[in-house]
Design an enzyme around this catalytic site. Structure first.
Site, mmCIF file in Angstrom:
data_model
loop_
_atom_site.group_PDB
_atom_site.id
_atom_site.type_symbol
_atom_site.label_atom_id
_atom_site.label_comp_id
_atom_site.label_asym_id
_atom_site.label_seq_id
_atom_site.Cartn_x
_atom_site.Cartn_y
_atom_site.Cartn_z
ATOM 1 N N LYS A 1 41.563 42.163 38.806
ATOM 2 C CA LYS A 1 42.137 40.822 38.652
ATOM 3 C C LYS A 1 43.382 40.645 39.530
ATOM 4 C CE LYS A 1 39.080 39.235 35.759
ATOM 5 N NZ LYS A 1 38.177 38.125 36.131
ATOM 6 N N TYR B 1 39.962 46.766 35.168
ATOM 7 C CA TYR B 1 40.026 45.311 34.991
ATOM 8 C C TYR B 1 41.293 44.751 35.636
ATOM 9 C CZ TYR B 1 39.610 40.797 32.586
ATOM 10 O OH TYR B 1 39.506 39.462 32.290
#
Ligand code: NAP
Length: 253
Positions: free
Chosen positions: A163, A159
């Site tokens: 990002k 993640y």
């Protein structure tokens, strides 16, 4: 024209991915309230229909398209539908995303790849498809995360990488397209907001994080939607290539 007029989106067409739940619903509704017609993409078509009703209740047109952003052809089909139904794309909100928390020694290649495929690659396929048809004045808003900037106590390599990669993608597309095509590209790094994604956090996690947030609370999705409307609008006409943390101050602690 007054300064508040600059925030209006009347006559614009916005595409919002991940519009079937959570923040994407708030973004679609806010963009419609600001005057935009909204094209809604996500995999769950039946939930997109609920969001479409909110857009229509704000007096705007809604188009729903079942979309898997990890598939470049599906992204092209979403933008083709926007062009066929509404004739243009002025705003893209790259919001579709998946979250995982897996210790690095246990994360499988499939798990890692799936997160990158949706959160990073999917944003690129959507930006490419929109960038091909957007006219000068267009605005792309990538929904990154504070996890692209800092850590927050859970093992989130995939993640966080996706990002942080999205922040790099934002910078590069802004550099490629702002001067040449008149398209502004910015990112938002949200802190903690209630959604289907945050329902999966371990018990007590959000309470623990509250201690790190100067505002000592979660964000209200409307506080994030207001930043989306700002970045989409002419009010942000001189803003490009930036990442806006909307996090109650978490990233300064
Ligand atoms: P959410 O309620 O789980 O929403 C995620 C959305 O992404 C859903 O509409 C989902 O729809 C869609 N999606 C997932 N995989 C997709 C795919 N392959 N193709 C198309 N759509 C897909 O979570 P959320 O919190 O609103 O998240 C929205 C965005 O904000 C994400 O990018 C997330 O990383 C970011 N964010 C959230 C927070 C927070 O605190 N909530 C903080 C930082 C960043 P379908 O399942 O119907 O496809």
């Amino acid at each position: 024209m007054t300064v508040t007029d600059l925030f209006r989106l009347d006559g614009r067409v916005a595409v919002v991915t991940g519009a079937s739940s959570g923040l994407g619903v708030a973004f679609a509704q806010a963009l419609a309230e600001a005057g935009a017609d909204v094209v809604l993409g996500a995999r769950r078509a039946e939930k997109l229909a609920d969001t479409a009703r909110l857009v229509e209740a704000a007096g705007r047109r809604a188009v729903t398209v079942a979309t898997d952003v990890s598939d470049p052809e599906s992204c092209t089909a979403l933008v083709d539908a926007a062009m066929a139904e509404l004739g243009k794309v002025d705003v893209l909100v790259n919001n579709a995303g998946v979250g995982t928390a897996v210790p690095a020694t246990r994360e499988t290649p499939e798990q890692f790849r799936q997160v990158i495929d949706v959160n990073l690659n999917g944003c690129y396929w959507m930006a490419q498809a929109c960038g091909r048809v957007m006219q000068p004045g267009g605005s792309i808003i990538n929904i990154s995360s504070i996890l692209g900037i800092t850590t927050a106590g859970l093992p989130q390599a995939a993640y966080s990488a996706s990002k942080a990669g999205l922040i790099g993608l934002t910078r590069d597309l802004a550099q490629q397209w702002t001067g040449r095509k008149g398209i502004r590209v910015n990112a938002i790094a949200p802190g903690f907001f209630e959604s289907e994604m945050t329902e999966q956090y371990p018990e007590g996690y959000l309470e623990l994080m509250r201690g790190r947030i100067p505002m000592a609370r979660k964000g209200d999705p409307q506080e994030l939607a207001a930043t989306v409307v700002f970045l989409a609008s002419d009010a942000a006409g001189y803003v490009t290539g930036q990442t806006w943390a909307v996090d109650g101050g978490l990233t300064i602690t």
